[in-house]
Design a protein around this motif. Sequence first.
Motif, mmCIF file in Angstrom:
data_model
loop_
_atom_site.group_PDB
_atom_site.id
_atom_site.type_symbol
_atom_site.label_atom_id
_atom_site.label_comp_id
_atom_site.label_asym_id
_atom_site.label_seq_id
_atom_site.Cartn_x
_atom_site.Cartn_y
_atom_site.Cartn_z
ATOM 1 N N GLY A 266 0.459 -1.548 0.116
ATOM 2 C CA GLY A 266 0.059 0.305 -0.219
ATOM 3 C C GLY A 266 0.352 1.796 -0.154
ATOM 4 N N LEU A 267 2.001 1.308 0.121
ATOM 5 C CA LEU A 267 3.069 2.593 0.079
ATOM 6 C C LEU A 267 2.624 2.999 -1.574
ATOM 7 C CD1 LEU A 267 6.231 0.892 1.886
ATOM 8 C CD2 LEU A 267 3.386 1.830 2.013
ATOM 9 N N ILE A 268 1.895 3.284 -2.186
ATOM 10 C CA ILE A 268 1.568 4.259 -3.227
ATOM 11 C C ILE A 268 2.267 5.005 -3.493
ATOM 12 C CG2 ILE A 268 0.005 4.902 -4.823
ATOM 13 C CD1 ILE A 268 -0.453 2.105 -3.822
ATOM 14 N N GLU A 269 3.324 6.176 -3.312
ATOM 15 C CA GLU A 269 3.662 7.252 -3.139
ATOM 16 C C GLU A 269 5.068 6.961 -3.126
ATOM 17 O OE1 GLU A 269 2.686 10.157 -4.555
ATOM 18 O OE2 GLU A 269 0.178 9.431 -3.343
ATOM 19 N N VAL A 270 5.544 6.283 -1.962
ATOM 20 C CA VAL A 270 6.658 5.932 -2.186
ATOM 21 C C VAL A 270 7.354 4.756 -3.491
ATOM 22 C CG1 VAL A 270 8.673 4.174 -1.720
ATOM 23 C CG2 VAL A 270 7.113 5.088 -0.010
ATOM 24 N N VAL A 271 5.922 4.310 -3.951
ATOM 25 C CA VAL A 271 6.592 3.934 -5.775
ATOM 26 C C VAL A 271 6.529 4.088 -6.818
ATOM 27 C CG1 VAL A 271 5.348 1.730 -7.126
ATOM 28 C CG2 VAL A 271 5.207 1.386 -5.562
ATOM 29 N N LYS A 272 6.031 5.339 -6.937
ATOM 30 C CA LYS A 272 6.460 6.989 -7.559
ATOM 31 C C LYS A 272 6.770 7.448 -7.726
ATOM 32 C CE LYS A 272 0.883 7.272 -7.637
ATOM 33 N NZ LYS A 272 -0.369 8.832 -7.222
ATOM 34 N N ALA A 273 7.921 7.133 -6.204
ATOM 35 C CA ALA A 273 8.801 8.147 -6.148
ATOM 36 C C ALA A 273 9.939 7.616 -6.687
ATOM 37 C CB ALA A 273 9.370 8.749 -5.019
ATOM 38 N N ILE B 113 5.122 13.217 -22.000
ATOM 39 C CA ILE B 113 3.912 13.781 -21.752
ATOM 40 C C ILE B 113 2.085 12.537 -21.433
ATOM 41 C CG2 ILE B 113 2.404 14.069 -23.593
ATOM 42 C CD1 ILE B 113 4.012 14.663 -25.067
ATOM 43 N N ALA B 114 2.782 11.473 -21.451
ATOM 44 C CA ALA B 114 2.104 10.575 -20.749
ATOM 45 C C ALA B 114 2.099 10.322 -18.817
ATOM 46 C CB ALA B 114 2.635 8.738 -21.004
ATOM 47 N N LEU B 115 3.442 11.056 -18.337
ATOM 48 C CA LEU B 115 2.956 10.812 -17.069
ATOM 49 C C LEU B 115 2.689 12.110 -16.717
ATOM 50 C CD1 LEU B 115 6.664 9.918 -16.327
ATOM 51 C CD2 LEU B 115 4.746 8.636 -16.008
ATOM 52 N N SER C 27 -5.405 6.093 -16.373
ATOM 53 C CA SER C 27 -3.884 5.514 -15.815
ATOM 54 C C SER C 27 -4.266 4.517 -16.611
ATOM 55 C CB SER C 27 -3.343 5.397 -14.414
ATOM 56 O OG SER C 27 -3.486 7.188 -14.288
ATOM 57 N N VAL C 28 -4.618 3.110 -16.359
ATOM 58 C CA VAL C 28 -5.072 1.843 -17.044
ATOM 59 C C VAL C 28 -4.274 2.031 -18.460
ATOM 60 C CG1 VAL C 28 -5.706 -0.307 -17.383
ATOM 61 C CG2 VAL C 28 -5.491 0.675 -15.031
ATOM 62 N N ALA C 29 -5.366 3.420 -18.752
ATOM 63 C CA ALA C 29 -5.686 3.266 -20.613
ATOM 64 C C ALA C 29 -4.367 3.680 -21.630
ATOM 65 C CB ALA C 29 -6.812 4.024 -20.753
ATOM 66 N N MET D 18 -4.752 -5.912 -8.058
ATOM 67 C CA MET D 18 -4.686 -5.739 -6.943
ATOM 68 C C MET D 18 -6.277 -4.876 -5.898
ATOM 69 S SD MET D 18 -0.867 -6.089 -6.609
ATOM 70 C CE MET D 18 -0.518 -5.882 -5.314
ATOM 71 N N GLY D 19 -6.334 -4.561 -6.667
ATOM 72 C CA GLY D 19 -7.068 -3.442 -5.513
ATOM 73 C C GLY D 19 -6.749 -1.960 -4.980
ATOM 74 N N GLN D 20 -4.889 -2.115 -4.812
ATOM 75 C CA GLN D 20 -4.601 -0.564 -4.641
ATOM 76 C C GLN D 20 -4.821 0.903 -5.601
ATOM 77 O OE1 GLN D 20 -3.042 -0.504 -2.656
ATOM 78 N NE2 GLN D 20 -2.692 -2.789 -1.215
ATOM 79 N N PRO D 21 -4.706 2.041 -4.886
ATOM 80 C CA PRO D 21 -5.353 2.949 -5.921
ATOM 81 C C PRO D 21 -3.987 2.726 -6.485
ATOM 82 C CG PRO D 21 -4.267 3.400 -3.353
ATOM 83 C CD PRO D 21 -5.109 1.763 -3.537
ATOM 84 N N MET D 22 -3.521 2.534 -7.634
ATOM 85 C CA MET D 22 -1.656 2.926 -8.506
ATOM 86 C C MET D 22 -2.800 4.294 -8.957
ATOM 87 S SD MET D 22 1.381 3.446 -8.557
ATOM 88 C CE MET D 22 2.686 4.173 -10.047
ATOM 89 N N ASP D 23 -1.497 4.908 -9.894
ATOM 90 C CA ASP D 23 -2.362 5.659 -10.487
ATOM 91 C C ASP D 23 -1.312 6.183 -11.374
ATOM 92 O OD1 ASP D 23 -2.296 8.319 -9.187
ATOM 93 O OD2 ASP D 23 -4.400 7.414 -8.700
ATOM 94 N N LEU D 24 -1.204 7.325 -12.135
ATOM 95 C CA LEU D 24 0.344 8.368 -12.859
ATOM 96 C C LEU D 24 -0.474 9.634 -12.037
ATOM 97 C CD1 LEU D 24 0.254 6.628 -16.321
ATOM 98 C CD2 LEU D 24 2.126 5.909 -14.569
ATOM 99 N N ASP D 25 -0.795 9.944 -11.286
ATOM 100 C CA ASP D 25 -1.026 11.143 -10.256
ATOM 101 C C ASP D 25 0.362 11.108 -9.636
ATOM 102 O OD1 ASP D 25 -1.735 13.332 -9.476
ATOM 103 O OD2 ASP D 25 -3.520 12.761 -8.173
#
Length: 365
Positions: A82-89, A136-138, A160-162, A304-311
């Motif tokens: 659930g460490l979404i922001e760490v994954v993005k970082a 651009i995609a990010l 983000s999935v698209a 997995m139901g985790q709110p991972m996106d490209l934001d």
Amino acid sequence: MNKIIYTLLVFIPISIASSLLSWGEATTFITAALAIVPLAALMGLATEEIAVVVGPNLGGLLNATFGNATELIIAFVALRGGLIEVVKATITGSIISNLLLVLGFSMLLGGLRFKEQEFQPTAARLNASTMNLAVIALLVPTAVEYTSSGIEESTLQNLSVAVAVILIAVYGLTLLFSMKTHTYLYDVGVADLEENDQGEAIESHEKPNITLWIIVLLAVTLLVALESEFLVDTLEVATSSLGLTSLFTGVILIPIIGNAAEHATAVTVAMKNKMDLSVAVSVGSSLQIALFVAPVLVIAGWLMGQPMDLDFNPFELVAVIVAVWVANSVSSDGKSNWLEGGLLLATYLVLGLAFFFHPVVVGLG
């Protein structure tokens, strides 16, 4: 260089003991991080040996797939926790470190030995165009979030999935382009990969034992997963006790840990005046993170139901844009020198200091 890296294997049992005997989160975090470095190197070696047996096409695909496997495993473990922001970082940090730190050191140290080094400019420009698309995609999901009022999290994730599906499709096209239709643009010389640390040619008439190397690859992958669990489980407490924010750890420390073996390879070949190979390693790794690793993690989070996106954090995006712009500007002419390497490293240091002093501590679930 590899001998030094492999001595760090001693930290595997130390990290396991630290976790089992509760020696403290900081000790477990540091030893697990050090243990991942040689494991990443072994994973790369096993992949290369298997690629020799299976042939150039399948081997190239294998190398492309496992090129950033260590970072993908670490990020996947963090995503599951659930460490979404760490994954993005970690995603943005890997792109930045490859374009600025790895390429910078390669150009600097290679330029100190050779006045001016050359590499394929056409491939560099194509990589720059592809990286611009990735940026651009990010940017788009973040721009949508900041220009909309009350947009739902599910809507942002669906977008983000698209976008992730499109990026993976582009990644497939780049593999087709580089390994099938335009291989001559990416020909860094097979002989470059068949030299030892002293630059002496190695005769390799016998094919590697593929069964042995598959076993090694599987064993190393399991160990990386184990060490990643230790790393992620202790991240919050360890970074706090070390006086570091999770943002700095995700953007700066974790990418350096996961990419250490690749960093060593890129710098070593640059010092042998093989900048084509060095650029292929550093820039190619950034492209793989942006076009494959990030989209896979978005889709995995969705499943997995985790709110991972490209934001992403806006400051992280600014850092990525700066890294891409500076790297593209110094590599577009197909030539490099020590000063250009110094400029890339200076940019990385400025961004690193900014992340160190940044007051935002990303959420840890």
